[in-house]
Design a protein around this motif. Structure first.
Motif, PDB file in Angstrom:
ATOM      1  N   LEU A  50       0.785  -1.233   0.000  1.00  0.00           N
ATOM      2  CA  LEU A  50       0.000   0.000   0.000  1.00  0.00           C
ATOM      3  C   LEU A  50       0.821   1.289   0.000  1.00  0.00           C
ATOM      4  CD1 LEU A  50      -2.565  -1.195   2.685  1.00  0.00           C
ATOM      5  CD2 LEU A  50      -2.967  -1.057   0.222  1.00  0.00           C
ATOM      6  N   ARG A  51       2.017   1.284   0.591  1.00  0.00           N
ATOM      7  CA  ARG A  51       2.835   2.496   0.668  1.00  0.00           C
ATOM      8  C   ARG A  51       4.282   2.151   0.342  1.00  0.00           C
ATOM      9  NH1 ARG A  51       0.275   6.954   3.221  1.00  0.00           N
ATOM     10  NH2 ARG A  51       2.145   8.060   2.497  1.00  0.00           N
ATOM     11  N   PRO A  52       4.579   1.840  -0.917  1.00  0.00           N
ATOM     12  CA  PRO A  52       5.949   1.423  -1.258  1.00  0.00           C
ATOM     13  C   PRO A  52       7.007   2.464  -0.954  1.00  0.00           C
ATOM     14  CG  PRO A  52       4.618   1.799  -3.227  1.00  0.00           C
ATOM     15  CD  PRO A  52       3.684   1.798  -2.070  1.00  0.00           C
ATOM     16  N   LEU A  58       9.879   0.678   6.901  1.00  0.00           N
ATOM     17  CA  LEU A  58       9.034  -0.298   7.567  1.00  0.00           C
ATOM     18  C   LEU A  58       9.344  -1.747   7.216  1.00  0.00           C
ATOM     19  CD1 LEU A  58       5.593   1.558   7.215  1.00  0.00           C
ATOM     20  CD2 LEU A  58       7.269   1.713   9.068  1.00  0.00           C
ATOM     21  N   ASP A  59       9.922  -2.003   6.060  1.00  0.00           N
ATOM     22  CA  ASP A  59      10.288  -3.370   5.698  1.00  0.00           C
ATOM     23  C   ASP A  59      11.741  -3.618   6.092  1.00  0.00           C
ATOM     24  OD1 ASP A  59      10.087  -5.929   4.760  1.00  0.00           O
ATOM     25  OD2 ASP A  59      10.417  -5.383   2.659  1.00  0.00           O
ATOM     26  N   VAL A  60      12.002  -3.477   7.377  1.00  0.00           N
ATOM     27  CA  VAL A  60      13.349  -3.565   7.942  1.00  0.00           C
ATOM     28  C   VAL A  60      13.265  -4.303   9.278  1.00  0.00           C
ATOM     29  CG1 VAL A  60      14.284  -1.504   6.808  1.00  0.00           C
ATOM     30  CG2 VAL A  60      13.021  -1.261   8.947  1.00  0.00           C
ATOM     31  N   ALA A  61      14.412  -4.510   9.905  1.00  0.00           N
ATOM     32  CA  ALA A  61      14.463  -5.333  11.119  1.00  0.00           C
ATOM     33  C   ALA A  61      14.446  -4.529  12.411  1.00  0.00           C
ATOM     34  CB  ALA A  61      15.706  -6.221  11.092  1.00  0.00           C
ATOM     35  N   THR A  62      14.636  -3.203  12.345  1.00  0.00           N
ATOM     36  CA  THR A  62      14.643  -2.373  13.554  1.00  0.00           C
ATOM     37  C   THR A  62      13.878  -1.084  13.308  1.00  0.00           C
ATOM     38  OG1 THR A  62      16.613  -1.006  13.135  1.00  0.00           O
ATOM     39  CG2 THR A  62      16.983  -3.233  14.013  1.00  0.00           C
ATOM     40  N   LEU A  63      13.571  -0.399  14.391  1.00  0.00           N
ATOM     41  CA  LEU A  63      12.857   0.876  14.308  1.00  0.00           C
ATOM     42  C   LEU A  63      13.755   2.051  13.947  1.00  0.00           C
ATOM     43  CD1 LEU A  63      10.534   0.543  17.433  1.00  0.00           C
ATOM     44  CD2 LEU A  63       9.777   0.760  15.054  1.00  0.00           C
ATOM     45  N   LEU A  84      -5.719   1.792   8.631  1.00  0.00           N
ATOM     46  CA  LEU A  84      -5.741   0.412   8.148  1.00  0.00           C
ATOM     47  C   LEU A  84      -6.524  -0.501   9.085  1.00  0.00           C
ATOM     48  CD1 LEU A  84      -2.033  -0.202   7.024  1.00  0.00           C
ATOM     49  CD2 LEU A  84      -3.995   0.364   5.578  1.00  0.00           C
ATOM     50  N   LEU A  85      -6.355  -0.294  10.371  1.00  0.00           N
ATOM     51  CA  LEU A  85      -6.943  -1.197  11.348  1.00  0.00           C
ATOM     52  C   LEU A  85      -8.347  -0.793  11.774  1.00  0.00           C
ATOM     53  CD1 LEU A  85      -3.740  -1.784  13.502  1.00  0.00           C
ATOM     54  CD2 LEU A  85      -4.793  -3.383  11.892  1.00  0.00           C
ATOM     55  N   SER A  86      -8.845   0.307  11.221  1.00  0.00           N
ATOM     56  CA  SER A  86     -10.203   0.741  11.552  1.00  0.00           C
ATOM     57  C   SER A  86     -11.163   0.623  10.370  1.00  0.00           C
ATOM     58  CB  SER A  86     -10.190   2.184  12.059  1.00  0.00           C
ATOM     59  OG  SER A  86      -9.689   3.071  11.082  1.00  0.00           O
ATOM     60  N   GLU A  87     -10.651   0.382   9.172  1.00  0.00           N
ATOM     61  CA  GLU A  87     -11.499   0.286   7.979  1.00  0.00           C
ATOM     62  C   GLU A  87     -11.497  -1.157   7.475  1.00  0.00           C
ATOM     63  OE1 GLU A  87     -10.238   3.189   5.148  1.00  0.00           O
ATOM     64  OE2 GLU A  87     -10.676   4.882   6.484  1.00  0.00           O
ATOM     65  N   PRO A  88     -12.607  -1.871   7.614  1.00  0.00           N
ATOM     66  CA  PRO A  88     -12.640  -3.306   7.268  1.00  0.00           C
ATOM     67  C   PRO A  88     -12.223  -3.626   5.842  1.00  0.00           C
ATOM     68  CG  PRO A  88     -14.606  -2.670   8.494  1.00  0.00           C
ATOM     69  CD  PRO A  88     -13.886  -1.399   8.173  1.00  0.00           C
TER      70      PRO A  88
END
Length: 401
Positions: A50-52, A58-63, A84-88
C-alpha cells in the motif's frame, strides 16, 4: 474509531495504543510489526502492498530508520496504521499474526544508554539503608538529575534469561575482597525512553523539545548486583554491578499514545535552573507491578518521580554531548512513599534485614530460577487503559571464571 480486529476493541492494545515491535516467524528474517489486540500487523508487508515509498522505513528489522525519519513521519505512519486497522475494507491487503506465534526481538539498535536516579523516595531509601547516620539525599540531588553512563551492548529484550554475574565483593569487616557469584542480586523497576533524533555535539535539547526527540517508551528492569556494587561504586559509581544485563520490553509504546497519561510533576524545591524548567504536566501516570515467581510484591507509581523525562533529556546533553537515533535513557528505580510501592528488593527487604513474602516464603534477594515480571499500564485516550510491554526475566546460574 473502532477496529475490525477481533477482540482488540477495549483491550489494552486497542487503536489508541499501537505499540511497535520487531518479530520473526521461525527462521524467517526479523520484521517490524504493530500490536493490535492479540495480533501483530506486519508493517513490511503492508508497506509493500500500500505504501511502497515507506518500505525503506518499515520493511526492515529495527525501528531505527523510522525513528530517523522524524516526528512528522512518526505521526503520518501512526495515522496510516490507525486507518488500516479501523477500515474493514483494508483487511484483505494486510497480514496479521497471532502474538503467540511470533518470536519478539529487540525493537531497535541501542546507541548509547544512560540510567538516572530520578525517584526521591528510592534515593532517600537507599541513603537511609547505606548512610543511616547522614542525610539520605546528597547535596546535589535536588539540583540535577543524577545518572551514569551504562552499557548499551548489555540491553536485552524481555524474555532473555539473566545469568548471575560474578565479581569482587567485600564482606563487612573483611580485610580484603573475594571473587565469586553475586550473592545479592536485585531488580530495579524503571521506565525507559527511546530517542529518535540525532544532534551534533554542542546542541542543547530544551525541555519543550522532548516530544519531537523521544520516539517511544519501554519498560525496563535494571538488574543490579548489590554486593559487587557496594565494593566498586566509590568513587566513580556503578560499573560491573549494572553492566551484565538490562532488560527492556519488546513493545515500544509511541510517546503520542501516552498523552492522556500526562500529569503534573511533584513540587520541586528548590526551584531548578532555567534549562530544567518546564510548563504544563511533565510527569506520566504509569502504574507498575513487580511480580516475583507469580506473586505481585510491589506496585510502584511512576507519577511520584521527582525528575521528569524531559528534564533528564535536557540534562543529558546540556554539557554539549551529542544525540544519536537509538540512544536510550531510563528513569532509575521507580519507588513511591509506601512500603508496597518500592521498586527494588533492596528497598523491599531494607538491605536484606526485613524479608518480604513471595510465593509463600520469605525473600530478600534473587535466587537462581526466580522469574521477575514487570508490568505497566497507563490511561489511554479512549478513557480506558493501555499496557506497555511487560519485562520478563529468569535468573540462571552464571559461569564463574
Amino acid at each position: 474509531m473502532n477496529t475490525w480486529v477481533h477482540g482488540a476493541a477495549g483491550s489494552l492494545y486497542d487503536l489508541d495504543h499501537l505499540p511497535y515491535g520487531a518479530f520473526s516467524l521461525g527462521s524467517e528474517p526479523v520484521r517490524l510489526g504493530v500490536r493490535i489486540g492479540a495480533q501483530v500487523l506486519d508493517l513490511g508487508a503492508a508497506s509493500h502492498a500500500l505504501r511502497p515509498e515507506w518500505t525503506g522505513l518499515l520493511d526492515v528489522a529495527t525501528l531505527n530508520p523510522l525513528m530517523a525519519a522524524g516526528p512528522q513521519v512518526w505521526t503520518e505512519v501512526r495515522a496510516w496504521v490507525t486507518e488500516l486497522l479501523s477500515e474493514p475494507e483494508q483487511r484483505a491487503d494486510l497480514t496479521l499474526h497471532p502474538v503467540e506465534d511470533v518470536q519478539l526481538r529487540l525493537a531497535w539498535d541501542v546507541a548509547d544508554y544512560v540510567d538516572y536516579y530520578a525517584s526521591e523516595h528510592h534515593a532517600s531509601n537507599v541513603g537511609r539503608i547505606f548512610r543511616p547516620e547522614q542525610q539520605p539525599l546528597l547535596p546535589n540531588w535536588k539540583h540535577l538529575p543524577v545518572g551514569y553512563h551504562g552499557r548499551a551492548g548489555s540491553v536485552v529484550v524481555s524474555g532473555t534469561d539473566v545469568r548471575r554475574p560474578s565479581g569482587q565483593r567485600k564482606a563487612p569487616g573483611a580485610d580484603a575482597p573475594t571473587f565469586g557469584p553475586c550473592l545479592r542480586l536485585d531488580i530495579e523497576a524503571e521506565l525507559g525512553f527511546v530517542v529518535g533524533r540525532s544532534l551534533p555535539l554542542g546542541t542543547p535539547v530544551p525541555t519543550d523539545e522532548f516530544a519531537e526527540t523521544v520516539f517511544g517508551v519501554v519498560g525496563v528492569n535494571d538488574w543490579s548486583a548489590r554486593d559487587i556494587q557496594a565494593w566498586e561504586y566509590v568513587p566513580l559509581g556503578p560499573n560491573l554491578a549494572k553492566s551484565f544485563a538490562t532488560s527492556v520490553s519488546a513493545w515500544v509504546t509511541p510517546l503520542a499514545a501516552l498523552e492522556a497519561a500526562r500529569v503534573p510533576l511533584p513540587a520541586q524545591d528548590p526551584q531548578v535552573l532555567p534549562y530544567l524548567q518546564e510548563t504544563g504536566p511533565a510527569a506520566y501516570d504509569v502504574a507498575v507491578e513487580v511480580e516475583l515467581d507469580g506473586e505481585v510484591v510491589s506496585r510502584p507509581p511512576y507519577a511520584s518521580m521527582y525528575w521528569s523525562p524531559a528534564q533528564m533529556l535536557a540534562h543529558l546533553v546540556v554539557n554539549g554531548a551529542s544525540l544519536r537515533v537509538g540512544d536510550f535513557y531510563a528513569s532509575g528505580t521507580i519507588s513511591g512513599p509506601a512500603k508496597d510501592q518500592r521498586g527494588s528488593f533492596l528497598e523491599l527487604s531494607w538491605g536484606g534485614t526485613e524479608p518480604f513474602v513471595a510465593a509463600g516464603r520469605e525473600r530478600t534477594f534473587l535466587e537462581d530460577g526466580d522469574e521477575v515480571v514487570l508490568r505497566y499500564t497507563a490511561p489511554s485516550a479512549s478513557g480506558g487503559r493501555l499496557a506497555l510491554g511487560e519485562v520478563r526475566g529468569r535468573v540462571v546460574a552464571g559461569d564463574v571464571p
